[in-house]
Scaffold this motif. Structure first.
Motif, PDB file in Angstrom:
ATOM      1  N   ILE A  97       0.841  -1.201   0.000  1.00 44.93           N
ATOM      2  CA  ILE A  97       0.000   0.000   0.000  1.00 44.93           C
ATOM      3  C   ILE A  97       0.882   1.259   0.000  1.00 44.93           C
ATOM      4  O   ILE A  97       0.610   2.215  -0.741  1.00 44.93           O
ATOM      5  N   LEU A 100       2.236   1.712  -3.388  1.00 48.38           N
ATOM      6  CA  LEU A 100       1.204   2.239  -4.291  1.00 48.38           C
ATOM      7  C   LEU A 100       1.091   3.752  -4.136  1.00 48.38           C
ATOM      8  O   LEU A 100       0.943   4.484  -5.119  1.00 48.38           O
ATOM      9  N   LEU A 101       1.183   4.218  -2.887  1.00 48.62           N
ATOM     10  CA  LEU A 101       1.104   5.655  -2.635  1.00 48.62           C
ATOM     11  C   LEU A 101       2.266   6.398  -3.252  1.00 48.62           C
ATOM     12  O   LEU A 101       2.103   7.450  -3.870  1.00 48.62           O
ATOM     13  N   ALA A 103       4.055   5.498  -5.771  1.00 55.21           N
ATOM     14  CA  ALA A 103       4.018   5.476  -7.234  1.00 55.21           C
ATOM     15  C   ALA A 103       2.892   6.348  -7.781  1.00 55.21           C
ATOM     16  O   ALA A 103       2.903   6.733  -8.947  1.00 55.21           O
ATOM     17  N   GLU A 104       1.906   6.668  -6.922  1.00 52.19           N
ATOM     18  CA  GLU A 104       0.724   7.363  -7.431  1.00 52.19           C
ATOM     19  C   GLU A 104       1.017   8.816  -7.810  1.00 52.19           C
ATOM     20  O   GLU A 104       0.533   9.316  -8.818  1.00 52.19           O
TER      21      GLU A 104
ATOM     22  N   ILE B 468      -6.911   3.597  -0.678  1.00 52.89           N
ATOM     23  CA  ILE B 468      -5.713   3.558  -1.519  1.00 52.89           C
ATOM     24  C   ILE B 468      -5.623   2.301  -2.389  1.00 52.89           C
ATOM     25  O   ILE B 468      -5.324   2.409  -3.578  1.00 52.89           O
ATOM     26  N   PRO B 469      -5.890   1.100  -1.845  1.00 53.81           N
ATOM     27  CA  PRO B 469      -5.725  -0.084  -2.689  1.00 53.81           C
ATOM     28  C   PRO B 469      -6.577  -0.021  -3.950  1.00 53.81           C
ATOM     29  O   PRO B 469      -6.106  -0.363  -5.039  1.00 53.81           O
ATOM     30  N   ARG B 471      -8.001   2.784  -5.317  1.00 53.39           N
ATOM     31  CA  ARG B 471      -7.679   3.955  -6.129  1.00 53.39           C
ATOM     32  C   ARG B 471      -6.366   3.763  -6.889  1.00 53.39           C
ATOM     33  O   ARG B 471      -6.324   3.887  -8.111  1.00 53.39           O
ATOM     34  N   ALA B 472      -5.307   3.456  -6.154  1.00 56.14           N
ATOM     35  CA  ALA B 472      -3.993   3.350  -6.797  1.00 56.14           C
ATOM     36  C   ALA B 472      -3.761   1.946  -7.348  1.00 56.14           C
ATOM     37  O   ALA B 472      -3.091   1.780  -8.369  1.00 56.14           O
ATOM     38  N   GLY B 473      -4.334   0.941  -6.688  1.00 50.77           N
ATOM     39  CA  GLY B 473      -4.111  -0.436  -7.121  1.00 50.77           C
ATOM     40  C   GLY B 473      -4.722  -0.718  -8.474  1.00 50.77           C
ATOM     41  O   GLY B 473      -4.077  -1.310  -9.344  1.00 50.77           O
ATOM     42  N   GLN B 476      -2.642   0.873 -11.184  1.00 46.32           N
ATOM     43  CA  GLN B 476      -1.426   0.119 -11.487  1.00 46.32           C
ATOM     44  C   GLN B 476      -1.747  -1.166 -12.242  1.00 46.32           C
ATOM     45  O   GLN B 476      -1.053  -1.534 -13.190  1.00 46.32           O
ATOM     46  N   LEU B 500      -0.772  -7.775  -6.862  1.00 48.63           N
ATOM     47  CA  LEU B 500      -1.694  -6.656  -6.648  1.00 48.63           C
ATOM     48  C   LEU B 500      -3.135  -7.136  -6.537  1.00 48.63           C
ATOM     49  O   LEU B 500      -3.926  -6.591  -5.772  1.00 48.63           O
ATOM     50  N   VAL B 503      -3.607  -8.121  -2.982  1.00 48.18           N
ATOM     51  CA  VAL B 503      -3.618  -6.997  -2.034  1.00 48.18           C
ATOM     52  C   VAL B 503      -4.910  -6.199  -2.171  1.00 48.18           C
ATOM     53  O   VAL B 503      -5.566  -5.867  -1.174  1.00 48.18           O
ATOM     54  N   THR B 507      -7.586  -5.844   0.899  1.00 47.92           N
ATOM     55  CA  THR B 507      -7.481  -4.634   1.715  1.00 47.92           C
ATOM     56  C   THR B 507      -8.454  -3.518   1.343  1.00 47.92           C
ATOM     57  O   THR B 507      -8.549  -2.541   2.077  1.00 47.92           O
TER      58      THR B 507
END
Lengths: 243, 540
Positions: A97, A100-101, A103-104, B468-469, B471-473, B476, B500, B503, B507
């Motif tokens: 996590i 991910l932050l 890289a965002e 975050i998982p 939104r950003a996951g 990606q 990913l 995760v 999460t």
């Protein structure tokens, strides 16, 4: 979204966290009990004194007998609850996590005014993130320096919404909000007007102090100079609540 | 109003149309409208003059199911079911005189004939859609004449709330929005909450790619949904209901508005319904079209006027829903099942379907299939029957490859598993879900990696951005899938993608994020070779 108000007659429960026997008030959440007992649980969006968001997912814990994970900030304690806060699986998820932050947006610590005082940076160090495996996405955002005292740098924002909540719940101004969807989300002042033109901002600076990264900072700070102080928040929050 | 008054109202309507022997029904649901049903309706209406076509009337109706053949026109005896009608397909306005002649003389017209003996019509069992394609969605009296609101009047005047819940529990009905939670249990939980203010919500925020069941139900038979909601409100003790519907469904919104207005005027919504103490008001709330707003907590946030974002559960809506009050949320199709359950009894409903999935399910067939449209079949119907018999198989002589069920939260089923019965539990064993009932059929030319990328792009752009998982996951994962599709990815990218998936699944805050990896996981499960083929050869 606050949890429903607890009943007036609150009982005390006993529970185990990472093998430690602890007692807790029934109306407490797991994260509150852990923080009381110096059990470290990482979090970005959770901040004592603000309403609970449950968005960063860093405070996820395992409950024995349950296959899914629970956010420590939004889960109330219960009698006999057995909590695991630091299993290998949780560590792995937290690392991912945080990656991910990073890289965002554009978190380059060396040139950041919050370098050395940044919660994201501390989290990364705590979780053992020494490199990021995902490609950086490098979105383009303008820096808004229109406010005479403060500055917002969206490329450092982790969208934890602490600024939104503190401004709404403690200051009562609701200058901040979030617009957009998904990774395009962005914190905004008023109706996405420049901060300096805001007619609602009281320039109290609470948002700057609660921001975990270098996204909201004081004007005139240079790399590593921005130190934040959040000690006012629980005191203010409790006084407001008592009235 | 009691049952006798209702009967009187129905009789009045029948009298009004006593002269009508033959109905010329024109489907004016959204898909037929988009292929030109309105000019057909106009041509038929102007052409059907009273002197020459005595006993005939032109009537607009809702969806008849076979959307790919629209605009559809049916000629039937008054109130006759769909399979006893003469159906004409691909009708143009210029065909109107010929259709009118055929209606007048009773001789079928061969040119546009669409046989109702074909499995598409014959193999269906219509419960939710029993009025669809028969009743005029804008006619309140028409609905009453077909037996509408009888169940509600019966429930309100002759049953206690507990009896209504017991009937729903007996029926074994499970939530048709996709979760499959037992409806009776949900109702009794909210009913048991001690509160003076409770709400019912109808979730009409259908947003899955390839799904249009709820839209079609609302466009075809809106009163039935209102009737179901009113019975739910009576059962749980609510006095206020909201229909949360996306603004992208203008025709459904318009017909629903008309239905609410007419039901109010007749005293079926409002104060002292049927001269009982029961008050119930319904309001429409338009959603701006965010997929996450189908998630119940996000939906409630949106109704309250906030940003449509989910919140952690518990507390569940049954305990603390709209403005902190106990709230019942059900999907359109779930409410549409209530009237027949109350009318025919829970045992009757429980006799249909499989052991753990009762009743019928409406599916939207889309993609590479001959008969695209809306079907309703008993739970447990083999998937192969749905695709090959009812759906008519794959067009153009191509081979079947996979069927995607459950939208972005679901997965793909390959040929090898086509014989499974379709119900909540068996689909889960294949790594997919029934969802709200969308089925997208794919032929041999589809690339499964591209399918996965399509769904990931959907999840990425529909993520609310709160956690975050998700939104950003998803962003990606979409990037990684894009690289695989373009042949720019290596083995480590595939490994990262799989990591990913785990995760994000474990999460994420709400169902949208937790299930976003499903299309990737299920395509990887059955079509891994396609992924591997596109990977760059690793340098030795």
């Amino acid at each position: 979204m606050p949890l429903p108000t607890p009943q007036s007659s609150v009982r005390v429960v006993t529970m185990k966290v990472d093998g430690l026997d602890l007692s807790a008030r029934e109306d407490e959440t797991i994260i509150e009990v852990c923080r009381e007992n110096q059990i470290p649980i990482p979090s970005l969006c959770y901040l004592d004194g603000l309403s609970i968001l449950g968005g960063c997912r860093l405070c996820l814990v395992e409950l024995e007998g349950q296959s899914r994970l629970f956010a420590a900030c939004s889960t109330r304690v219960a009698e006999g609850m057995r909590v695991v806060t630091n299993s290998e699986r949780l560590q792995h998820y937290r690392r991912t996590i945080v990656e991910l932050l990073f890289a965002e947006r554009n978190h380059v610590c060396s040139v950041c005014v919050s370098n050395g005082h940044c919660e994201l940076q501390n989290l990364a160090q705590g979780c053992g993130v020494n490199h990021v495996r995902m490609p950086y996405r490098y979105p383009h955002y303008e820096v808004d320096s229109s406010h005479e005292m403060f500055r917002v740098d969206h490329t450092r924002c982790v969208l934890c919404s602490r600024c939104v909540r503190v401004c709404d719940e403690i200051e009562g101004a609701h200058t901040w909000d979030i617009m957009g969807r998904g990774s395009d989300c962005q914190v905004i002042t008023d109706l996405a007007r420049p901060w300096g033109d805001s007619s609602t901002c009281t320039s109290c600076g609470k948002c700057v102090q609660v921001c975990p990264t270098g996204a909201l900072v004081k004007q005139g700070t240079s790399a590593g100079e921005m130190v934040k102080d959040q000690s006012f928040l629980p005191i203010l929050a409790r006084r407001r609540h008592q009235r | 109003m009691n049952v006798d008054d209702l009967e009187e109202l129905a009789d009045k309507h029948r009298e009004e149309y006593a002269a009508v022997k033959t109905e010329i029904r024109v489907c004016t649901a959204a898909s037929c409208q988009s292929s030109g049903a309105l000019p057909v309706l106009e041509a038929l209406t102007t052409g059907c003059d009273a002197s020459d076509h005595a006993g005939c009337c032109v009537k607009q109706v809702g969806c008849m199911g076979l959307c790919s053949a629209g605009p559809l026109v049916a000629i039937a005896a008054k109130d006759a079911p769909l399979d006893q009608a003469q159906i004409y397909r691909d009708v143009a306005a210029t065909d109107a005189p010929e259709i009118l002649t055929s209606a007048k003389t009773g001789t079928p017209m061969e040119r546009l004939h669409c046989p109702t003996e074909m499995p598409f019509f014959a193999r269906q069992q219509r419960i939710v859609l029993e009025n669809s394609g028969i009743v005029d969605p804008n006619s309140f009296k028409g609905y009453v004449a077909l037996g509408g609101y009888h169940a509600m009047v019966h429930a309100l005047t002759e049953m206690t709330p507990a009896e209504v819940i017991a009937e729903v529990t007996t029926s074994g009905l499970r939530g048709r929005g996709g979760g499959g939670y037992p409806t009776g249990l949900k109702w009794s939980t909210v009913a048991k909450m001690p509160a003076t203010q409770k709400y019912v919500i109808c979730n009409a925020d259908e947003g899955d790619p390839g799904a249009f069941m709820d839209r079609a139900i609302l466009e075809s038979d809106p009163h039935r949904v209102l009737e179901g909601m009113a019975m739910a409100a009576y059962a749980i003790g609510a006095n206020k209901g909201f229909v949360y519907i996306r603004a992208e469904y203008p025709l459904a919104v318009e017909r629903l508005k008309t239905a609410i207005r007419k039901a109010k005027r007749a005293g079926f919504i409002g104060h002292h319904i049927c001269e009982t103490e029961f008050n119930f008001d319904i309001e429409i709330r338009l959603g701006a079209g965010a997929f996450v707003c189908g998630e119940e907590t996000a939906l409630m946030a949106s109704i309250e006027g906030g940003r449509g974002q989910p919140r952690p559960r518990p507390p569940y809506p049954a305990e603390s829903g709209l403005w902190g009050h106990p709230t019942l949320i059900n999907n359109v199709e779930t409410y549409a099942n209530i009237a027949p359950i109350v009318r025919e009894g829970g045992d009757w409903f429980a006799g249909i379907g499989t052991e753990r999935s009762k009743g019928t399910k409406v599916f939207a067939l889309a993609g590479a299939i001959c008969n695209t449209g809306l079907i309703e079949v008993p739970m447990g119907t083999p998937l192969r029957d749905i695709i090959e018999a009812i759906g008519g198989g794959i067009p153009g002589g191509k081979a079947f490859k996979a069927v995607q069920t459950g939208g972005p939260s679901g997965g793909c089923i390959p040929e090898a598993h086509l014989d499974i019965p379709v119900d909540y539990d068996s689909l889960k064993t294949l790594g997919t879900i029934m969802g709200s009932g969308g089925m997208i059929v794919m032929d041999e030319t589809s690339s499964m990696v591209e399918v996965a990328r399509f769904f990931m792009e959907f999840c990425m752009s529909e993520s609310c951005g709160k956690c975050i998982p998700c939104r950003a996951g998803t962003a990606q994962m979409h990037g990684l899938l894009d690289r695989i599709v373009k042949g720019e990815a290596g083995r480590q990218d595939l490994a990262l993608l799989e990591e990913l998936c785990e995760v994000v699944q474990a999460t994420s805050l709400c169902g949208l994020g937790q299930t976003a990896p499903n299309p990737v996981l299920s395509t990887l499960r059955y079509f891994r070779a396609e992924y591997e083929q596109r990977l760059l050869e690793q340098a030795a």
